[in-house]
Design an enzyme around this catalytic site. Structure first.
Site, PDB file in Angstrom:
ATOM      1  CB  VAL B 107      -0.931   0.022   1.225  1.00  0.00           C
ATOM      2  CG1 VAL B 107      -1.763   1.303   1.257  1.00  0.00           C
ATOM      3  CG2 VAL B 107      -1.841  -1.198   1.221  1.00  0.00           C
ATOM      4  CB  CYS B 108       1.027   4.178   0.458  1.00  0.00           C
ATOM      5  SG  CYS B 108       1.442   5.933   0.531  1.00  0.00           S
ATOM      6  CB  THR B 109       5.903   4.875  -0.153  1.00  0.00           C
ATOM      7  OG1 THR B 109       5.480   5.131   1.183  1.00  0.00           O
ATOM      8  CG2 THR B 109       5.670   6.113  -1.005  1.00  0.00           C
ATOM      9  CB  THR B 127       3.906   3.536  -5.296  1.00  0.00           C
ATOM     10  OG1 THR B 127       4.269   3.882  -3.958  1.00  0.00           O
ATOM     11  CG2 THR B 127       4.516   4.585  -6.245  1.00  0.00           C
TER      12      THR B 127
END
Lengths: 244, 244
Positions: B107-109, B127
């Site tokens: 999730v995300c970075t 990302t």
């Protein structure tokens, strides 16, 4: 309600408690902890970690007594809110904070806790769909919308609606631009993979199963609402004119 | 990928760490902790609480060494993922778990951490928008979608997209009906109050400010990516044919 001046420091606080639904809290926290020039207070009776309904440990860092007068009081829900409806320590905290707060922001069944504090009589508000019919037992005016703003009372419907409610709160507190900045940071452009987010759109058999599973808890909430509002409304034989 | 039999107990696990963005974790936790017949493991190097980027305390309950072989490994992001890209203990944990997991879900970075573990070469993934251009430095194939599934690698874009990713994961693990049940429980029928969730839709001046604010952190991530992938790709004078 006027937007507070940007140079006024805002105190935002939430109560957390055993068997909270963590997302009722962590969704709004993600938004409101990013409000410029603000402090977020996470409070409970003591500072021991509490477990959410699915076991996540959350740690309060203020006791209820330590919380300063808040600009915003966040009241999350979850099955653990049931005992709070008869917990005078909690209800008194909510009443005192509400008396001077700019906003009382309930998420999910947190609205029922605010209702139990006697603050929602005649107030338009919402809650989790499975407890929506409980609201009227606190004298509230149920509104089937995702976020309802009525004066100082802001209520979000079930669980994830706290995100939408918190972005509305951010705009009310610091203006649209701040809310938009936070939304961009969070990349909040949701794409739910199914259309199952409300009883109106979910497959009928899933709604029926979920309603059946939620029935007993909703009945418990109604029973408590009837019990605690009894002194205000008088015995059943009393006419409604005498009960207000 | 076939759906696992319902009677097979699933082990789902997440790493949490200092300066995590808590919502990268708590959003998916809300969904995945409700997967029938499963256990959710919250892991870090030790069991001391960690603070998220905005100060929320989260408590791991397993050390990395204690985590059993996982069916799903969740890798959240946040500014605290930067040092993880050069943390061999973490990278080795991710590699080992990934070698037998059915899914690695970033999730995300968090995707950059998985990339630093060397797992995203030739993999389609996404990302957070502000780090999107970093992905290619790990040999990944950036795809500008909210959730990307490529074999065992599932990636969600920034922060809140973890909810959509987790609902996709729930469907992949236990079928659409289970995902729809969880979505209904969460009342996930989002109504963002603004159209500011992506750089494509947010007001231009807000995007410009956010990009400027994110620039240095993205550059740091690229510098680390270049440093740690150097042994695999060789010095700059080496031809790409020799570098694979």
């Amino acid at each position: 309600m006027p937007i507070p001046p940007p140079d006024r420091h805002l105190h935002i606080g939430a109560i957390i408690f055993p068997q909270i639904d963590q997302f009722d809290f962590t969704g709004p926290f993600e938004v409101l902890s990013r409000i410029p020039n603000s402090t977020f207070h996470i409070a409970w009776k003591d500072k021991s970690p509490v477990r959410d309904a699915r076991g996540l440990l959350l740690t309060p860092e203020s006791t209820l007594a330590e919380v300063p007068p808040l600009d915003v009081l966040l009241v999350p829900g979850g099955s653990g809110q049931v005992p709070l409806m008869e917990d005078e320590t909690v209800l008194s905290f909510i009443r005192t904070q509400a008396s001077h707060a700019q906003f009382v922001f309930s998420v999910c069944t947190g609205a029922l806790t605010v209702g139990a504090a006697g603050l929602l009589r005649g107030v338009r508000c919402t809650t989790h769909w499975a407890s929506f019919h409980v609201l009227e037992h606190f004298g509230a005016i149920p509104v089937n919308e995702r976020v309802v703003v009525d004066g100082k009372f802001v209520s979000a419907a079930g669980v994830s609606s706290g995100i939408d409610g918190a972005l509305r709160m951010a705009a009310l507190l610091r203006g649209d631009r701040v809310a938009q900045e936070i939304q961009l940071y969070m990349q909040y452009a949701p794409e739910p993979p199914f259309h199952s987010g409300t009883p109106e759109t979910a497959p009928a058999e899933i709604v029926a199963t979920a309603r059946a599973a939620a029935h007993d808890l909703a009945e418990t909430r109604i029973a408590i609402a009837k019990r605690i509002t009894k002194p205000a409304t008088g015995p059943k034989s009393t006419s409604s004119a005498a009960a207000s």
